[in-house]
Design a protein around this motif. Structure first.
Motif, PDB file in Angstrom:
ATOM      1  N   LEU A 276       0.820  -1.204   0.000  1.00  0.00           N
ATOM      2  CA  LEU A 276       0.000   0.000   0.000  1.00  0.00           C
ATOM      3  C   LEU A 276       0.860   1.263   0.000  1.00  0.00           C
ATOM      4  CD1 LEU A 276      -2.800  -0.997   2.548  1.00  0.00           C
ATOM      5  CD2 LEU A 276      -2.925  -0.956   0.053  1.00  0.00           C
ATOM      6  N   THR A 277       1.972   1.233   0.724  1.00  0.00           N
ATOM      7  CA  THR A 277       2.872   2.387   0.760  1.00  0.00           C
ATOM      8  C   THR A 277       3.478   2.649  -0.611  1.00  0.00           C
ATOM      9  OG1 THR A 277       3.389   1.977   3.090  1.00  0.00           O
ATOM     10  CG2 THR A 277       4.914   3.361   1.855  1.00  0.00           C
ATOM     11  N   LEU A 278       3.924   1.573  -1.281  1.00  0.00           N
ATOM     12  CA  LEU A 278       4.479   1.732  -2.630  1.00  0.00           C
ATOM     13  C   LEU A 278       3.414   2.244  -3.594  1.00  0.00           C
ATOM     14  CD1 LEU A 278       6.674  -1.498  -2.891  1.00  0.00           C
ATOM     15  CD2 LEU A 278       7.458   0.859  -2.624  1.00  0.00           C
ATOM     16  N   GLY A 279       2.178   1.740  -3.425  1.00  0.00           N
ATOM     17  CA  GLY A 279       1.097   2.230  -4.272  1.00  0.00           C
ATOM     18  C   GLY A 279       0.855   3.717  -4.099  1.00  0.00           C
ATOM     19  N   LEU A 280       0.941   4.192  -2.841  1.00  0.00           N
ATOM     20  CA  LEU A 280       0.762   5.622  -2.582  1.00  0.00           C
ATOM     21  C   LEU A 280       1.920   6.428  -3.156  1.00  0.00           C
ATOM     22  CD1 LEU A 280      -0.861   7.848  -1.184  1.00  0.00           C
ATOM     23  CD2 LEU A 280       0.453   7.391   0.902  1.00  0.00           C
ATOM     24  N   MET A 281       3.143   5.899  -3.041  1.00  0.00           N
ATOM     25  CA  MET A 281       4.312   6.613  -3.556  1.00  0.00           C
ATOM     26  C   MET A 281       4.250   6.780  -5.073  1.00  0.00           C
ATOM     27  SD  MET A 281       7.355   4.865  -1.283  1.00  0.00           S
ATOM     28  CE  MET A 281       8.602   5.535  -2.399  1.00  0.00           C
ATOM     29  N   PHE A 282       3.821   5.722  -5.759  1.00  0.00           N
ATOM     30  CA  PHE A 282       3.836   5.748  -7.218  1.00  0.00           C
ATOM     31  C   PHE A 282       2.454   5.984  -7.818  1.00  0.00           C
ATOM     32  CE2 PHE A 282       7.522   3.144  -6.004  1.00  0.00           C
ATOM     33  CZ  PHE A 282       8.523   3.836  -6.665  1.00  0.00           C
ATOM     34  N   PRO A 284       0.998   8.706  -8.852  1.00  0.00           N
ATOM     35  CA  PRO A 284       0.958   9.518 -10.081  1.00  0.00           C
ATOM     36  C   PRO A 284       1.365   8.756 -11.335  1.00  0.00           C
ATOM     37  CG  PRO A 284       2.030  10.714  -8.292  1.00  0.00           C
ATOM     38  CD  PRO A 284       1.883   9.293  -7.844  1.00  0.00           C
ATOM     39  N   LEU A 285       1.965   7.576 -11.179  1.00  0.00           N
ATOM     40  CA  LEU A 285       2.432   6.820 -12.337  1.00  0.00           C
ATOM     41  C   LEU A 285       1.534   5.638 -12.670  1.00  0.00           C
ATOM     42  CD1 LEU A 285       6.242   6.719 -11.451  1.00  0.00           C
ATOM     43  CD2 LEU A 285       5.015   8.415 -12.830  1.00  0.00           C
ATOM     44  N   ILE A 286       0.512   5.399 -11.878  1.00  0.00           N
ATOM     45  CA  ILE A 286      -0.342   4.231 -12.083  1.00  0.00           C
ATOM     46  C   ILE A 286      -1.563   4.631 -12.906  1.00  0.00           C
ATOM     47  CG2 ILE A 286      -1.682   2.418 -10.957  1.00  0.00           C
ATOM     48  CD1 ILE A 286       0.077   2.737  -8.512  1.00  0.00           C
ATOM     49  N   PRO A 287      -1.681   4.114 -14.136  1.00  0.00           N
ATOM     50  CA  PRO A 287      -2.845   4.457 -14.968  1.00  0.00           C
ATOM     51  C   PRO A 287      -4.139   4.036 -14.277  1.00  0.00           C
ATOM     52  CG  PRO A 287      -1.129   3.378 -16.264  1.00  0.00           C
ATOM     53  CD  PRO A 287      -0.731   3.229 -14.830  1.00  0.00           C
ATOM     54  N   GLY A 288      -5.145   4.842 -14.430  1.00  0.00           N
ATOM     55  CA  GLY A 288      -6.428   4.555 -13.807  1.00  0.00           C
ATOM     56  C   GLY A 288      -6.537   5.219 -12.452  1.00  0.00           C
ATOM     57  N   LEU A 289      -5.670   4.855 -11.516  1.00  0.00           N
ATOM     58  CA  LEU A 289      -5.706   5.467 -10.188  1.00  0.00           C
ATOM     59  C   LEU A 289      -5.356   6.944 -10.250  1.00  0.00           C
ATOM     60  CD1 LEU A 289      -4.093   2.713  -7.905  1.00  0.00           C
ATOM     61  CD2 LEU A 289      -6.509   3.302  -8.148  1.00  0.00           C
ATOM     62  N   ARG A 290      -4.394   7.296 -11.098  1.00  0.00           N
ATOM     63  CA  ARG A 290      -4.006   8.700 -11.184  1.00  0.00           C
ATOM     64  C   ARG A 290      -5.100   9.564 -11.809  1.00  0.00           C
ATOM     65  NH1 ARG A 290       0.603   8.015 -15.899  1.00  0.00           N
ATOM     66  NH2 ARG A 290      -0.813   7.552 -17.631  1.00  0.00           N
ATOM     67  N   ASP A 291      -6.086   8.922 -12.480  1.00  0.00           N
ATOM     68  CA  ASP A 291      -7.170   9.666 -13.115  1.00  0.00           C
ATOM     69  C   ASP A 291      -8.386   9.842 -12.206  1.00  0.00           C
ATOM     70  OD1 ASP A 291      -5.695   9.826 -15.492  1.00  0.00           O
ATOM     71  OD2 ASP A 291      -6.376   7.835 -16.114  1.00  0.00           O
ATOM     72  N   VAL A 292      -8.336   9.273 -11.004  1.00  0.00           N
ATOM     73  CA  VAL A 292      -9.488   9.363 -10.114  1.00  0.00           C
ATOM     74  C   VAL A 292      -9.883  10.812  -9.819  1.00  0.00           C
ATOM     75  CG1 VAL A 292     -10.277   8.883  -7.764  1.00  0.00           C
ATOM     76  CG2 VAL A 292      -9.160   7.093  -9.094  1.00  0.00           C
ATOM     77  N   PRO A 293      -8.931  11.720  -9.505  1.00  0.00           N
ATOM     78  CA  PRO A 293      -9.348  13.109  -9.247  1.00  0.00           C
ATOM     79  C   PRO A 293     -10.055  13.757 -10.434  1.00  0.00           C
ATOM     80  CG  PRO A 293      -7.124  12.732  -8.451  1.00  0.00           C
ATOM     81  CD  PRO A 293      -7.493  11.529  -9.254  1.00  0.00           C
ATOM     82  N   ARG A 294      -9.681  13.363 -11.644  1.00  0.00           N
ATOM     83  CA  ARG A 294     -10.335  13.937 -12.814  1.00  0.00           C
ATOM     84  C   ARG A 294     -11.707  13.325 -13.044  1.00  0.00           C
ATOM     85  NH1 ARG A 294     -10.634  12.351 -17.983  1.00  0.00           N
ATOM     86  NH2 ARG A 294      -9.131  10.680 -17.647  1.00  0.00           N
ATOM     87  N   LEU A 295     -11.812  12.012 -12.798  1.00  0.00           N
ATOM     88  CA  LEU A 295     -13.072  11.323 -13.018  1.00  0.00           C
ATOM     89  C   LEU A 295     -14.070  11.572 -11.888  1.00  0.00           C
ATOM     90  CD1 LEU A 295     -11.651   7.926 -14.319  1.00  0.00           C
ATOM     91  CD2 LEU A 295     -12.545   9.829 -15.670  1.00  0.00           C
ATOM     92  N   VAL A 296     -13.550  11.829 -10.698  1.00  0.00           N
ATOM     93  CA  VAL A 296     -14.418  12.139  -9.548  1.00  0.00           C
ATOM     94  C   VAL A 296     -14.057  13.555  -9.097  1.00  0.00           C
ATOM     95  CG1 VAL A 296     -15.207  11.390  -7.267  1.00  0.00           C
ATOM     96  CG2 VAL A 296     -14.352   9.695  -8.911  1.00  0.00           C
ATOM     97  N   PRO A 297     -14.566  14.543  -9.762  1.00  0.00           N
ATOM     98  CA  PRO A 297     -14.113  15.937  -9.547  1.00  0.00           C
ATOM     99  C   PRO A 297     -14.654  16.562  -8.269  1.00  0.00           C
ATOM    100  CG  PRO A 297     -15.886  15.887 -11.142  1.00  0.00           C
ATOM    101  CD  PRO A 297     -15.597  14.455 -10.807  1.00  0.00           C
ATOM    102  N   VAL A 298     -14.180  16.073  -7.152  1.00  0.00           N
ATOM    103  CA  VAL A 298     -14.603  16.646  -5.877  1.00  0.00           C
ATOM    104  C   VAL A 298     -14.184  18.109  -5.779  1.00  0.00           C
ATOM    105  CG1 VAL A 298     -14.410  16.430  -3.373  1.00  0.00           C
ATOM    106  CG2 VAL A 298     -14.474  14.382  -4.789  1.00  0.00           C
ATOM    107  N   HIS A 299     -13.049  18.435  -6.424  1.00  0.00           N
ATOM    108  CA  HIS A 299     -12.568  19.815  -6.338  1.00  0.00           C
ATOM    109  C   HIS A 299     -13.553  20.800  -6.963  1.00  0.00           C
ATOM    110  CE1 HIS A 299     -11.326  18.301 -10.267  1.00  0.00           C
ATOM    111  NE2 HIS A 299     -11.270  19.561 -10.686  1.00  0.00           N
ATOM    112  N   ARG A 300     -14.323  20.342  -7.950  1.00  0.00           N
ATOM    113  CA  ARG A 300     -15.302  21.228  -8.566  1.00  0.00           C
ATOM    114  C   ARG A 300     -16.450  21.528  -7.605  1.00  0.00           C
ATOM    115  NH1 ARG A 300     -14.842  22.028 -13.975  1.00  0.00           N
ATOM    116  NH2 ARG A 300     -17.049  22.608 -14.091  1.00  0.00           N
ATOM    117  N   LEU A 301     -16.739  20.563  -6.720  1.00  0.00           N
ATOM    118  CA  LEU A 301     -17.768  20.800  -5.710  1.00  0.00           C
ATOM    119  C   LEU A 301     -17.277  21.783  -4.669  1.00  0.00           C
ATOM    120  CD1 LEU A 301     -20.510  20.099  -4.433  1.00  0.00           C
ATOM    121  CD2 LEU A 301     -19.364  18.179  -3.272  1.00  0.00           C
TER     122      LEU A 301
END
Length: 323
Positions: A276-282, A284-301
């Protein structure tokens, strides 16, 4: 030909104004936060329990001290059979066939009998204890084990584990050694003897913690506070901020299967946390997971006022992005 464009600074007086009472907001914020803090502290606060010492253990549960000392002499306690890094008596924990516990080796060698005999050897002016130590030291290893194991079995069968109610038998010097050990613990001398680390300031708590955890007293206290291995409680002692709450994710896995029923739970939970730690570190490099903020735009709310006043215009030929 170059055209120069003049940029003017907007006049601050042209902006809209509204009354704002900073003092009123500060008082309101402090009041709300104060009431929330008091309320949450009353419901979720951690008790300020006094530190557990070997002397308090001896005074609160003398029979447990006697039984633990006997188990250390017999080599049947948890620490005696734990394996690395304390001894070679256990196979240790593993993950996917890799013996992680053995990889580090026996870096902190602890002989269980020395947890009892070491402090007693330093006692002076007690002829009965000196005689018991001499009898123990001159006996063969197999005889020592028989003495300690037999006395341990007798204590287990005694009503309430009371040493005075144990059946008579051939226990050699073990009862005398256990009684002297209890007396040393009650006096407070055992603490310093076990924590001495070769200098004036005794700071090594390893042996005292191993001895305390080999008994039933520490576990009973933990269960009473809902801190047992199969319970969900955590305690943040005063003065140790941030204490344990930040470890909730680590301790969470011990409550669910397969970790809650595994003999290799420590190693398996460690391996999972590393993944889990390695997953958190990398991330930004993991396809799909790195797109979650764009696909779930909480920042727009959160910044909805800004996005309402500044709508994005899609580029020609491109679909409108969700953010």
């Amino acid at each position: 030909m170059t055209t120069l464009t003049r940029h003017t600074t907007p006049d601050s007086h042209s902006f809209a104004r509204r009354p704002y009472d900073l003092v009123k907001e500060l008082v309101a914020a402090l009041t709300v936060v104060g009431l929330l803090s008091l309320g949450l502290a009353a419901v979720f606060s951690s008790p300020d329990e006094p530190a557990i010492t070997l002397a308090s253990w001896a005074k609160a549960a003398p029979s447990d001290v006697i039984a633990t000392a006997t188990g250390e002499l017999a080599g049947t306690t948890t620490s005696a059979t734990y394996g690395p890094p304390y001894n070679h008596n256990g196979s240790g924990q593993s993950v996917l066939g890799i013996a992680l516990q053995r990889l580090g080796g026996t870096r902190i060698p602890v002989r269980s009998a020395d947890l009892v005999l070491g402090p007693l050897d330093a006692v002076r002016g007690d002829p009965a204890l000196s005689s018991a130590l001499a009898t123990w030291g001159s006996a063969p290893s197999a005889q020592r084990t028989r003495w300690a194991t037999s006395y341990g079995d007798a204590l287990a069968r005694a009503p309430g584990g009371d040493p005075s109610k144990a059946a008579t038998g051939d226990y050699g010097p073990v009862p005398a050694l256990a009684r002297s050990f209890l007396g040393l613990a009650r006096s407070g001398g055992l603490e310093g003897s076990l924590t001495a680390s070769g200098n004036f300031y005794g700071g090594d708590q390893t042996r005292s913690l191993l001895l305390l955890s080999d008994g039933a007293y520490l576990e009973d206290l933990a269960v009473a506070q809902r801190l047992g291995g199969d319970q969900w409680g955590m305690m943040n002692e005063t003065g140790n901020y941030p204490g344990q709450p930040w470890m909730w994710l680590y301790t969470f896995w011990y409550q669910v299967k397969p970790f809650s029923t595994s003999d290799n739970a420590d190693a398996e939970v460690w391996a999972l946390m590393m993944v889990l730690t390695l997953g958190l570190m990398f991330l930004p490099l993991i396809p799909g997971l790195r797109d979650v903020p764009r696909l779930v735009p909480v920042h727009r709310l959160i910044w909805r006022d800004y996005y309402r006043d500044h709508p994005r215009t899609p580029r020609a030929g491109a679909s409108k992005a969700p953010d």
